[in-house]
Design a protein around this motif. Structure first.
Motif, PDB file in Angstrom:
ATOM      1  N   GLU A 207     -20.573   9.131 -31.691  1.00  0.00           N
ATOM      2  CA  GLU A 207     -21.100   9.407 -33.031  1.00  0.00           C
ATOM      3  C   GLU A 207     -22.400  10.192 -32.984  1.00  0.00           C
ATOM      4  OE1 GLU A 207     -19.163   5.395 -35.090  1.00  0.00           O
ATOM      5  OE2 GLU A 207     -21.257   5.435 -34.466  1.00  0.00           O
ATOM      6  N   LYS A 208     -23.112  10.031 -31.869  1.00  0.00           N
ATOM      7  CA  LYS A 208     -24.363  10.805 -31.711  1.00  0.00           C
ATOM      8  C   LYS A 208     -24.077  12.303 -31.781  1.00  0.00           C
ATOM      9  CE  LYS A 208     -27.680   7.726 -30.452  1.00  0.00           C
ATOM     10  NZ  LYS A 208     -29.029   7.669 -31.017  1.00  0.00           N
ATOM     11  N   ALA A 209     -22.871  12.694 -31.374  1.00  0.00           N
ATOM     12  CA  ALA A 209     -22.524  14.113 -31.380  1.00  0.00           C
ATOM     13  C   ALA A 209     -22.618  14.698 -32.779  1.00  0.00           C
ATOM     14  CB  ALA A 209     -21.123  14.292 -30.809  1.00  0.00           C
TER      15      ALA A 209
ATOM     16  N   ASP B 209     -26.038  16.008 -33.489  1.00  0.00           N
ATOM     17  CA  ASP B 209     -26.306  17.339 -32.946  1.00  0.00           C
ATOM     18  C   ASP B 209     -25.746  18.443 -33.846  1.00  0.00           C
ATOM     19  OD1 ASP B 209     -27.396  15.963 -30.874  1.00  0.00           O
ATOM     20  OD2 ASP B 209     -25.601  16.097 -29.600  1.00  0.00           O
ATOM     21  N   LEU B 210     -24.724  18.068 -34.590  1.00  0.00           N
ATOM     22  CA  LEU B 210     -24.096  19.069 -35.457  1.00  0.00           C
ATOM     23  C   LEU B 210     -24.749  19.128 -36.835  1.00  0.00           C
ATOM     24  CD1 LEU B 210     -20.372  18.328 -34.539  1.00  0.00           C
ATOM     25  CD2 LEU B 210     -21.740  20.268 -33.788  1.00  0.00           C
ATOM     26  N   GLY B 211     -25.789  18.321 -37.024  1.00  0.00           N
ATOM     27  CA  GLY B 211     -26.561  18.387 -38.260  1.00  0.00           C
ATOM     28  C   GLY B 211     -26.111  17.431 -39.337  1.00  0.00           C
ATOM     29  N   ALA B 212     -25.468  16.373 -38.965  1.00  0.00           N
ATOM     30  CA  ALA B 212     -25.024  15.403 -39.973  1.00  0.00           C
ATOM     31  C   ALA B 212     -26.213  14.798 -40.713  1.00  0.00           C
ATOM     32  CB  ALA B 212     -24.204  14.305 -39.317  1.00  0.00           C
ATOM     33  N   GLY B 213     -27.335  14.696 -40.002  1.00  0.00           N
ATOM     34  CA  GLY B 213     -28.500  14.078 -40.623  1.00  0.00           C
ATOM     35  C   GLY B 213     -29.190  14.973 -41.621  1.00  0.00           C
ATOM     36  N   ASP B 214     -28.782  16.214 -41.692  1.00  0.00           N
ATOM     37  CA  ASP B 214     -29.468  17.140 -42.602  1.00  0.00           C
ATOM     38  C   ASP B 214     -29.090  16.912 -44.062  1.00  0.00           C
ATOM     39  OD1 ASP B 214     -30.554  18.156 -40.338  1.00  0.00           O
ATOM     40  OD2 ASP B 214     -29.182  19.875 -40.191  1.00  0.00           O
TER      41      ASP B 214
ATOM     42  N   ASN C 133     -15.748   9.959 -41.418  1.00  0.00           N
ATOM     43  CA  ASN C 133     -16.804   9.889 -42.442  1.00  0.00           C
ATOM     44  C   ASN C 133     -17.947  10.846 -42.131  1.00  0.00           C
ATOM     45  OD1 ASN C 133     -15.383   7.876 -43.724  1.00  0.00           O
ATOM     46  ND2 ASN C 133     -16.448   6.224 -42.656  1.00  0.00           N
ATOM     47  N   ALA C 134     -18.376  10.866 -40.867  1.00  0.00           N
ATOM     48  CA  ALA C 134     -19.533  11.680 -40.507  1.00  0.00           C
ATOM     49  C   ALA C 134     -19.246  13.160 -40.708  1.00  0.00           C
ATOM     50  CB  ALA C 134     -19.916  11.411 -39.051  1.00  0.00           C
TER      51      ALA C 134
ATOM     52  N   LYS D  26     -32.322   9.610 -34.993  1.00  0.00           N
ATOM     53  CA  LYS D  26     -33.524   9.689 -34.162  1.00  0.00           C
ATOM     54  C   LYS D  26     -33.730   8.441 -33.311  1.00  0.00           C
ATOM     55  CE  LYS D  26     -36.276  12.873 -36.939  1.00  0.00           C
ATOM     56  NZ  LYS D  26     -37.344  12.953 -37.929  1.00  0.00           N
ATOM     57  N   ASN D  27     -33.348   7.304 -33.838  1.00  0.00           N
ATOM     58  CA  ASN D  27     -33.664   6.091 -33.081  1.00  0.00           C
ATOM     59  C   ASN D  27     -32.703   5.896 -31.911  1.00  0.00           C
ATOM     60  OD1 ASN D  27     -31.344   4.691 -33.815  1.00  0.00           O
ATOM     61  ND2 ASN D  27     -32.253   3.877 -35.675  1.00  0.00           N
TER      62      ASN D  27
END
Lengths: 661, 322
Positions: A63-65, A68-73, A468-469, A86-87
């Motif tokens: 899921e961390k991947a 990297d693809l900008g899911a958190g944006d 979902n991500a 980040k954590n």
């Protein structure tokens, strides 16, 4: 114990069957179409999607991947995901797609047959046991009726028995209801009844009409002194309510109820601890409780498609039955139907054959979303595993760019497709297609159905777009919508739950990945066996066998004699018997006179000859039917004769005394 | 006096008695209950089990006057209740009180006296008064008769008539001590205990006769639920229809059971009676008030068996069982 074991095994089998036939509706109701961005905001606003609200939410390496693809944006839709990315919290489960590695072995036909036979035998024995219980119950009723001929009393007792509640939970609920209604006295009685029933279920007491509360406390004290004290406190409060003259208050009820529930909880404490341990053991490596709402899950995707006007239905029946008419199928409304095969769906030759027949006989579309599977030749494409790095962008084909506009698609490391020339690539990486479609010529059903004679097969290299991500990354959500839109708005998802209805229970357990759950259940049954012994699995209040003992029978017979004034007759019988035994024991021949016998017995026992002679004479007269004289005490003579027999060797049968007197 | 005081006093009395009489907890409790319910006790047991000691200790702890009558075949009624003696100085008859004019009376081996002498106690036990030559004299309060009889010997004894037996609230069997109790008794004696010198034990006088009367009155005021009353009536009525009994208990048994249950409830710190009180006392109240059928006697049944059977048949009030 054997019967209990059988009951336990049967329970496991029935439960597994019940699980197999359970139905889960995963479909989302049709809703007005919502714009993609708005739809995503609404969906991820739900607290169920913890990764969007809980900054410390742990992600798996896979899921961390997405980070990297900008899911958190996409902070508007999913505000906490940036912090989550980040954590360092990391879920211990590395691959959620296959969370349970335990699988029951494949069974051959003989074993399967054996299983069916066992199941059949189990059901037959259950039916037999029920019938026998019913018949026994009937016959015992007959026996009991002979004891108490008062039918009106019987009726009252039976009516009372029918009113008696024995279920602990229902009694507790009744107590609460009575307390809510203000009847605290009755509420306390119900709570106490729940406690007694639980203790009875545990084999500590047996609730009987003649038993006082003190009797129960003493019995519990013998077996479980640890809880006797608490029980005694409860009993004090209950008796104060039942027999005291003070008003019963809410506080009084609360106190009793708390103590009762405390005792009930304590009784189940050991079982709960064991259950907890078993659960923990089984859940090892699964720190999260809801996979569907995790970044790797599909709940968001299904909700998103629903908001975008699709009717999504999760398929539970086997794919082999896809050609059968299913009433709740989304195709029933006449719109085009689209089947999406997710990686969790297990398809063998039979299933693929059914799918081919299905797609070639109607206006339908098939979507294959990745998965480690060999695709049949008629699909015309092949999925090649993990050959592309996620740094490689996925680009839309020219035609799609023209139709949909400039949309960006980003997915983690992905599989690739190998396609035949007659297929068309919709999304592609540098080296090879990522998503491609192919049109199969349909078998026409009738002459009118000739406007569009081919059906679409869309194959994606993997299922990342269905996670979902993915919805939070780039334009993946819009692209997913566009990709599926051409296939129609009625969608059936075939995934993990598909095909749970299977040909045999073990297959169901295997497909449903219920192996660990079944083992837990078996462990629970074992715990119950250990704790409750043979009582487990039996009715709590089985009808006690009431059979008249021989001694009671004799006593009743004697009473009948006494009531019928038959002492004389009894004396005749006893006298004959006693005379024969005495002659035998004294070694006298039958032709010796009664006086000779009296002398011999008197010598032997030290009694006066006259007394013995009187008894023997009375016995002889009685046996010959000579009427009793006024004031004769036949019953006392019977007692005396019995004592005489006792003194010469007991009242039993042939016991000759050595030596000739 | 409230219930807590009652219980505390009761416990203190019992503890004091147990200092002298070891291993007879049930006997002591029943005797105290009978005393507080204004009843009398018939003790059955072999000699040497502490029956006399119990009465003496009771007298000491309760600060009551205590007397003992040894019943013999030649004992006359006047030896029990007293009689008028001509006073030559005054030229008139003076009443000379018999040993019955006491608060705690031990009637030892009561079945050795003929029925005439036994009956001299009837009025005393029931009415708590004595009538001699037409003059009625009340007995001191409290008044408790503890009679003993020996179950082993039957030669030269006169079985108590039913009317006399009915006057006793409880009939108790004094059990032989267990090994541990026997050992404790021996240790007590090694430590200097002497049943003839109770003064050395320094037994506390826990209560006065007036206090005892207070306790009796308090016990009578305890609440008895309607279900309990019905339970008592059920038990006693069934003795009259039991197949192994040729006569059942009288209403006096019901009353004794009721008052006994009240005293027992008070002794346990309750101000109401529960079924346990009744059930616990029923055998002691009923066993001597019923007569066994001859066939039942031949079968070796006892009245205790009949009472147990009756208690098994009677439904306890407020039970949850069907």
């Amino acid at each position: 114990m054997t019967r209990s074991l059988f009951t336990g095994v049967l329970t496991v089998l029935l439960l597994s069957s019940a699980v197999v036939f359970a139905q889960v509706d995963g479909g989302a109701p049709a809703q007005p179409v919502v714009e993609p961005a708005q739809a995503l905001r609404e969906i991820f606003a739900s607290r169920h999607f913890e990764f969007c609200h809980e900054p410390k939410y742990p992600l798996t390496p896979a899921e961390k991947a997405w980070c990297d693809l900008g899911a958190g944006d996409n902070t508007q839709a999913c505000p906490a995901l940036r912090q989550v990315c980040k954590n360092d919290a990391q879920a211990s489960q590395l691959e959620l797609r296959e969370p349970i590695s335990f699988r029951l072995p494949e069974l051959g036909l003989p074993l399967r047959l054996l299983l069916w036979i066992l199941l059949g035998l189990g059901v037959a024995m259950l039916v037999f046991a029920l019938v026998r219980h019913f018949l026994d119950h009937k016959s015992k009723d007959d026996v009991v009726r002979t004891h108490s001929p008062d039918s009106a009393e019987d009726e009252r007792a039976a009516a009372l028995a029918r009113q008696v509640e024995t279920d602990v939970q229902r009694l507790l609920e009744r107590a609460r209801a009575e307390a809510a209604a203000g009847d605290f006295r009755a509420a306390i009685g119900s709570a106490y009844a729940a406690l007694l029933r639980r203790l009875e279920g545990a084999g500590l007491v047996h609730v009987e009409p003649d038993q006082t509360n003190g009797d129960y406390v003493r019995k519990v004290k013998q077996d479980r002194p640890a809880i006797a004290r608490q029980m005694s406190d409860v009993v004090d409060a209950v008796e104060t309510a039942q027999f005291g003259d003070g008003a019963v208050t809410r506080e009084g009820f609360d106190g009793v109820f708390a103590r009762v529930t405390g005792l009930l909880a304590e009784r189940m404490g050991v079982l709960l601890v064991l259950a907890g341990l078993l659960m923990l053991g089984a859940a090892c490596g699964q720190p999260r409780d809801s996979w569907d709402h995790s970044p790797s899950g599909r709940a968001g995707v299904i909700a998103y498609l629903g908001k975008r006007g699709f009717k999504v239905h999760e398929r539970l029946l086997s794919v082999t039955k896809i050609n059968d008419k299913i009433n709740d199928s989304p195709a029933a409304d006449g719109t085009a139907e689209q089947l999406i095969l997710l990686p969790g769906a297990h398809l063998g030759d039979e299933e693929w054959k059914a799918v081919k027949k299905w797609i070639l006989t109607g206006d339908r579309a098939l979507v294959i979303a990745g998965g480690r599977r060999e695709l049949p030749d008629w699909i015309g494409m092949r999925i090649v595993e993990k050959q592309a790095a996620h740094s490689e962008a996925v680009a839309l084909g020219d035609a799609e760019t023209k139709r949909w506009g400039a949309l960006r698609v980003r997915v983690p490391e992905a599989n690739l497709l190998e396609n035949k020339p007659d297929s068309r690539s919709l999304l592609a990486r540098k080296q090879a297609p990522y998503a491609a479609e192919r049109w199969l010529v349909r078998q026409l059903n009738n002459d009118n159905d000739n406007d569009d004679d081919s059906n679409r097969v869309l194959v994606l290299a993997d299922d990342f777009l269905f996670r979902n991500a993915s919805l939070l990354v780039a334009d993946n959500a819009v692209v997913l919508d566009k990709l599926l839109r051409d296939g129609g708005t009625s969608i059936e998802l075939a995934g993990d739950l598909t095909g749970l209805v299977s040909s045999n229970p073990v297959e169901s357990v295997r497909r449903g990945r219920l192996g660990p759950a079944m083992l837990q259940l078996a462990a629970f049954l074992l715990v119950f066996f250990v704790c409750k012994g043979a009582r487990f699995g039996r009715p709590t209040h089985s009808q006690r066998i009431q059979r008249r003992e021989y001694a009671e029978h004799v006593r009743a017979l004697g009473l009948h004699y006494a009531r019928a004034r038959g002492e004389r007759l009894a004396l005749g019988f006893v006298g004959t018997y006693a005379s024969e035994r005495l002659r035998e024991r004294c070694g006298l021949r039958v032709d010796r006179s009664l006086s000779g016998l009296a002398e011999a017995v008197a010598t032997r026992t030290g009694r006066p000859v006259g007394q013995v002679m009187r008894m023997l004479l009375e016995a002889r007269d009685a046996s010959k039917g000579v009427p009793a004289e006024k004031g004769a005490r036949d019953l006392e003579t019977v007692g005396e004769l019995c004592k005489l027999l006792e003194e010469t060797g007991g009242t039993g049968g042939h016991k000759p005394i050595p030596g000739n007197l | 006096m409230d219930t807590n005081q009652f219980q505390a006093t009761f416990d203190t009395i019992r503890r004091e008695i147990e200092r002298a009489l070891v291993g007879q907890t049930d006997l002591i409790e029943h005797a105290l209950i009978a005393l507080l319910a204004r009843g009398h006790v018939l003790l059955e047991g072999a000699p040497g089990l502490g029956k006399t000691l119990l009465v003496r200790v009771l007298g000491q702890v309760l600060a009551c006057d205590c007397r003992r009558i040894q019943f013999t075949p030649d004992l006359m009624p006047s030896d029990v209740i007293g009689g008028n003696v001509f006073n030559q100085q005054r030229g008139a008859f003076d009443f000379l009180k018999g040993p019955v004019f006491t608060q705690l009376l031990l009637a030892d081996e009561i079945n050795r006296a003929p029925a005439k002498t036994q009956s001299a106690l009837l009025e005393a036990m029931q009415e708590r008064q004595v009538t001699v030559d037409g003059v009625t004299r009340p007995l001191p309060e409290p008044f408790l008769v503890m009679a003993t009889q020996n179950p082993i010997e039957s030669q030269g004894t006169y079985p108590l008539p039913e009317a006399q037996l009915d006057r006793f609230m409880f009939k108790l069997s004094v059990q032989s001590p267990s090994h541990d109790v026997e050992t404790a008794i021996l240790r007590n004696h090694l430590a200097g205990f002497d049943a003839q010198a109770l003064d050395r034990l320094n037994l506390a006088r826990v209560i006065t006769p007036a206090g005892l009367l207070d306790m009796q009155n308090h016990a009578r005021r305890l609440r008895v639920d309607e279900g309990i009353v019905s339970y008592i009536a059920d038990i006693v009525c069934r003795t009259r229809a039991h197949r192994s009994l040729y006569y059942g208990a009288s209403p006096r048994a019901s009353i004794a059971l009721l008052h006994g249950a009240q005293a027992r409830a008070a002794s346990r710190g309750r101000d109401f009676v529960i079924p346990d009180d009744v059930k616990a006392l029923a055998p002691a109240v009923i066993r001597h008030r019923v007569g066994l059928q001859p066939d039942a006697e031949i079968e070796g049944m006892s009245t205790d068996d009949c009472v147990a059977e009756i208690l098994r048949d009677v439904r306890v009030p407020e039970t949850i069982a069907a």
